[in-house]
Design an enzyme around this catalytic site. Structure first.
Site, mmCIF file in Angstrom:
data_model
loop_
_atom_site.group_PDB
_atom_site.id
_atom_site.type_symbol
_atom_site.label_atom_id
_atom_site.label_comp_id
_atom_site.label_asym_id
_atom_site.label_seq_id
_atom_site.Cartn_x
_atom_site.Cartn_y
_atom_site.Cartn_z
ATOM 1 N N LYS A 1 -3.429 -16.587 -9.393
ATOM 2 C CA LYS A 1 -3.779 -16.871 -10.796
ATOM 3 C C LYS A 1 -2.575 -16.811 -11.742
ATOM 4 O O LYS A 1 -2.475 -17.607 -12.666
ATOM 5 C CB LYS A 1 -4.841 -15.878 -11.285
ATOM 6 N N ASP B 1 -12.725 -17.057 -17.109
ATOM 7 C CA ASP B 1 -13.328 -15.730 -16.926
ATOM 8 C C ASP B 1 -13.842 -15.174 -18.268
ATOM 9 O O ASP B 1 -14.886 -14.514 -18.310
ATOM 10 C CB ASP B 1 -12.314 -14.740 -16.329
HETATM 11 N N1 LIG Z 1 -17.731 -11.571 -11.388
HETATM 12 C C1 LIG Z 1 -16.674 -12.331 -11.544
HETATM 13 O O1 LIG Z 1 -16.758 -13.508 -11.918
HETATM 14 C C2 LIG Z 1 -15.313 -11.752 -11.319
HETATM 15 C C3 LIG Z 1 -14.164 -12.398 -11.813
HETATM 16 C C4 LIG Z 1 -12.915 -11.790 -11.595
HETATM 17 C C5 LIG Z 1 -12.848 -10.585 -10.883
HETATM 18 N N2 LIG Z 1 -13.993 -10.014 -10.407
HETATM 19 C C6 LIG Z 1 -13.978 -8.728 -9.695
HETATM 20 O O2 LIG Z 1 -13.280 -7.779 -10.501
HETATM 21 C C7 LIG Z 1 -12.685 -6.796 -9.668
HETATM 22 C C8 LIG Z 1 -11.216 -6.591 -10.069
HETATM 23 O O3 LIG Z 1 -10.478 -7.778 -9.794
HETATM 24 P P1 LIG Z 1 -8.934 -7.918 -10.224
HETATM 25 O O4 LIG Z 1 -8.545 -9.305 -9.902
HETATM 26 O O5 LIG Z 1 -8.724 -7.399 -11.594
HETATM 27 O O6 LIG Z 1 -8.249 -6.903 -9.195
HETATM 28 P P2 LIG Z 1 -6.807 -6.196 -9.343
HETATM 29 O O7 LIG Z 1 -5.936 -6.949 -10.298
HETATM 30 O O8 LIG Z 1 -6.342 -5.935 -7.950
HETATM 31 O O9 LIG Z 1 -7.151 -4.758 -10.029
HETATM 32 C C9 LIG Z 1 -7.843 -3.786 -9.303
HETATM 33 C C10 LIG Z 1 -8.247 -2.645 -10.240
HETATM 34 O O10 LIG Z 1 -9.090 -1.762 -9.492
HETATM 35 C C11 LIG Z 1 -8.560 -0.431 -9.578
HETATM 36 N N3 LIG Z 1 -8.875 0.294 -8.348
HETATM 37 C C12 LIG Z 1 -8.723 -0.150 -7.076
HETATM 38 N N4 LIG Z 1 -9.124 0.808 -6.197
HETATM 39 C C13 LIG Z 1 -9.523 1.879 -6.948
HETATM 40 C C14 LIG Z 1 -10.046 3.161 -6.640
HETATM 41 N N5 LIG Z 1 -10.248 3.547 -5.370
HETATM 42 N N6 LIG Z 1 -10.366 3.998 -7.650
HETATM 43 C C15 LIG Z 1 -10.188 3.614 -8.945
HETATM 44 N N7 LIG Z 1 -9.693 2.409 -9.307
HETATM 45 C C16 LIG Z 1 -9.369 1.551 -8.324
HETATM 46 C C17 LIG Z 1 -7.068 -0.619 -9.778
HETATM 47 O O11 LIG Z 1 -6.543 0.561 -10.335
HETATM 48 P P3 LIG Z 1 -4.962 0.901 -10.198
HETATM 49 O O12 LIG Z 1 -4.262 0.097 -11.258
HETATM 50 O O13 LIG Z 1 -4.893 2.365 -10.448
HETATM 51 O O14 LIG Z 1 -4.554 0.496 -8.798
HETATM 52 C C18 LIG Z 1 -7.071 -1.815 -10.752
HETATM 53 O O15 LIG Z 1 -7.340 -1.385 -12.062
HETATM 54 C C19 LIG Z 1 -12.866 -7.295 -8.217
HETATM 55 O O16 LIG Z 1 -13.998 -6.628 -7.685
HETATM 56 C C20 LIG Z 1 -13.185 -8.779 -8.397
HETATM 57 O O17 LIG Z 1 -13.983 -9.296 -7.341
HETATM 58 C C21 LIG Z 1 -15.217 -10.575 -10.614
#
Ligand SMILES: NC(=O)c1ccc[n+]([C@@H]2O[C@H](COP(=O)([O-])OP(=O)(O)OC[C@H]3O[C@@H](n4cnc5c(N)ncnc54)[C@H](OP(=O)(O)O)[C@@H]3O)[C@@H](O)[C@H]2O)c1
Length: 282
Positions: A66, A102
């Protein structure tokens, strides 16, 4: 001639976009194909060029591309420019226009739950790409107060500082997860990956969830522990399937210039998620 669309990511097999968009094309009786392309970041540029030459009209973009596609765009629109991430590409006369759907996706998903757009007091769990898109969208309404609560607090602070600069008429703070208070808050959004695994627990103390709080979990794979706890505490709560639907519908509207057929897209997503939960026993 068959019109060509697709999604690129690495890996991409998990993506539900092909199911959703194929259902849309069928409902619209459009001779169009939507295919998944596994694109390792190091070959992003040549593959994107090849897809354009092959006549692709539009692409969805997922993790981890992205941000990486941004410098390859001829133009960025709206939130894609603001947040520096593209999840939808429109190809016009071989020129690439980058969008991020999004933001509109979460707004429509929250509206479906009764949320009224405007100044909001919200807590966003997470500080990754999804948290940035959601928090920016909420902060766009002047007078909003958004708390970023992230496991790595320094990353949360960086996002809060960026949000305050990008949206100076609203306020952003950072907190550690254990410090989150929800008493004055109307909206809680989980934008972390916690909940993707069936065994994942809660990031916050469930006794802090109160009636009147709207809870939205971006995780769309199941009803997460957060959604279940929130409903038990009398909150209106939903998982991220509706955001997935609406961000996809907005992409389709950009590609085709007409409204997306929401009902068949939603049915296709629900069927696919149900099938996956049976196969994986989740
Ligand atoms: N519904 C939809 O349309 C949609 C759209 C986009 C994304 N999503 C979902 O949103 C979620 C995040 O996506 P992203 O792209 O933002 O991922 P990302 O950039 O990898 O960010 C992951 C986030 O999760 C936190 N995290 C991971 N493991 C953790 C744990 N064990 N305990 C606490 N915090 C934890 C990370 O914290 P740290 O910074 O401390 O590592 C970070 O803030 C995913 O589940 C994705 O599928 C859904």
């Amino acid at each position: 001639m068959t019109r060509l669309f697709g999604v690129m990511g690495h890996p991409v097999t998990h993506s539900l976009s092909p199911v959703m968009h194929t259902a849309a094309f069928r409902a619209l009786r459009l001779d169009a194909l939507y295919a998944p392309f596994d694109v390792p970041p190091r070959v992003l540029k040549p593959i994107l060029r090849a897809l354009i030459l092959a006549g692709v009209e539009g692409m969805s973009v997922t993790v981890p591309l992205k941000e990486r596609v941004v410098p390859l765009m001829d133009r960025l629109e709206g939130s894609a420019r603001a947040i520096g991430a593209v999840n939808t590409i429109v190809v016009r006369r071989r020129r690439l226009i980058g969008y991020n759907t999004d933001g509109p996706g979460i707004v429509l998903a929250l509206r479906e739950l009764g949320w009224r757009a405007g100044p909001t007091r919200a807590v966003v769990l997470g500080a990754g790409g999804a948290a940035r898109a959601v928090a920016w969208e909420l902060m766009r309404a002047p007078g909003s107060v958004v708390t970023i609560a992230n496991r790595r607090v320094a990353r949360g602070r960086r996002l809060a500082r960026w949000l305050s600069r990008a949206c100076p008429r609203s306020r952003a703070h950072a907190r550690a997860l254990r410090e989150v208070t929800l008493a004055e808050v109307e909206l809680l959004v989980n934008a972390t990956t916690v909940g993707m695994q069936a065994q994942d627990g809660l990031l916050i103390d469930p006794t802090r969830l109160h009636r009147g709080l709207l809870v939205y979990d971006l995780v769309y794979h199941r009803q997460t522990a957060l959604v279940e706890a929130a409903r038990r505490r009398g909150c209106v709560a939903a998982n991220g399937m509706s955001m997935l639907l609406y961000q996809g519908a907005e992409a389709l509207r950009l590609w085709l210039g007409r409204p997306a057929p929401l009902a068949p897209m939603r049915r296709a997503l629900e069927r696919s998620l149900q099938r996956r939960s049976i196969v994986h026993g989740q």
